[in-house]
Design a protein around this motif. Sequence first.
Motif, short mmCIF file in Angstrom:
data_model
loop_
_atom_site.label_atom_id
_atom_site.label_comp_id
_atom_site.label_asym_id
_atom_site.label_seq_id
_atom_site.Cartn_x
_atom_site.Cartn_y
_atom_site.Cartn_z
N SER A 12 4.62 1.29 38.17
CA SER A 12 3.94 1.45 38.95
C SER A 12 3.54 -0.46 39.67
N ALA A 13 3.36 -0.57 38.88
CA ALA A 13 2.35 -1.99 38.99
C ALA A 13 2.99 -3.31 39.29
N GLY A 14 4.15 -3.26 38.81
CA GLY A 14 4.95 -3.52 39.12
C GLY A 14 5.52 -5.02 37.72
N LYS A 15 4.83 -4.16 37.00
CA LYS A 15 5.24 -4.74 35.00
C LYS A 15 5.85 -4.77 34.58
N GLU A 16 6.41 -6.06 34.13
CA GLU A 16 7.06 -5.56 32.61
C GLU A 16 6.95 -4.47 31.26
N ILE A 17 7.93 -3.54 30.93
CA ILE A 17 7.71 -2.51 30.27
C ILE A 17 8.01 -3.05 29.00
N ASN A 18 6.84 -3.19 28.26
CA ASN A 18 7.75 -4.08 27.28
C ASN A 18 6.34 -3.40 25.77
N GLU A 19 6.60 -3.72 24.81
CA GLU A 19 5.96 -3.25 23.61
C GLU A 19 4.36 -3.61 23.77
N GLU A 20 4.60 -4.91 24.36
CA GLU A 20 2.64 -5.92 24.68
C GLU A 20 1.98 -5.08 25.39
N ASN A 21 3.26 -5.01 26.81
CA ASN A 21 2.29 -4.32 28.12
C ASN A 21 1.79 -2.82 27.16
N ILE A 38 6.34 2.90 20.47
CA ILE A 38 6.02 1.98 21.41
C ILE A 38 7.99 1.48 21.43
N LYS A 39 8.21 1.12 20.52
CA LYS A 39 9.09 0.80 19.91
C LYS A 39 10.10 1.64 20.54
N ALA A 40 10.18 2.42 20.32
CA ALA A 40 11.35 3.96 20.63
C ALA A 40 10.82 3.67 22.19
N LEU A 41 10.71 3.94 22.49
CA LEU A 41 9.81 4.09 24.15
C LEU A 41 10.76 2.96 25.01
N GLY A 47 17.54 -0.23 30.04
CA GLY A 47 18.84 0.48 31.47
C GLY A 47 18.35 1.43 32.33
N VAL A 48 17.80 1.45 32.27
CA VAL A 48 17.06 3.22 32.94
C VAL A 48 16.08 2.66 34.48
N ASN A 49 17.20 2.84 35.20
CA ASN A 49 16.49 3.18 36.93
C ASN A 49 15.65 4.26 36.45
N ILE A 50 14.25 3.75 36.31
CA ILE A 50 12.78 4.15 36.60
C ILE A 50 12.91 5.18 38.27
N ASP A 51 12.95 4.50 39.27
CA ASP A 51 12.47 4.61 40.46
C ASP A 51 13.63 6.46 40.83
#
Length: 101
Positions: A12-21, A38-41, A47-51
């Motif tokens: 929602s904030a437009g940030k990259e979904i990675n382990e650190e964030n 976290i790694k599993a998520l 490759g998933v289009n969340i929207d």
Amino acid sequence: MEYIYAALLLHSAGKEINEENLKAVLQAAGIEVDEARIKALVAGLEGVNIDEAIANAAMPVAVAAPAPAVEEKKEEAKEEKKEEKKEEETAAVAGLAALFG
């Protein structure tokens, strides 16, 4: 569930979904971080289009109308109750008539 919420917040904030964030969001919320989750998520969301996933999940679900047989059984039960009540009233009247002979 909080891991999914963290991912949605980042999205929602437009940030990259990675382990650190993800770790930063969870720690900011006071949640003890499980690195494996976290790694599993992150791997699962690759490759998933969340929207698109949200749009598909928000589709309204049609509620099936009761089957005719169910409605018929309800009507039959109502009729039986009416008949029982009439029989009770008839028996009560007959009892009273016997008293006054």
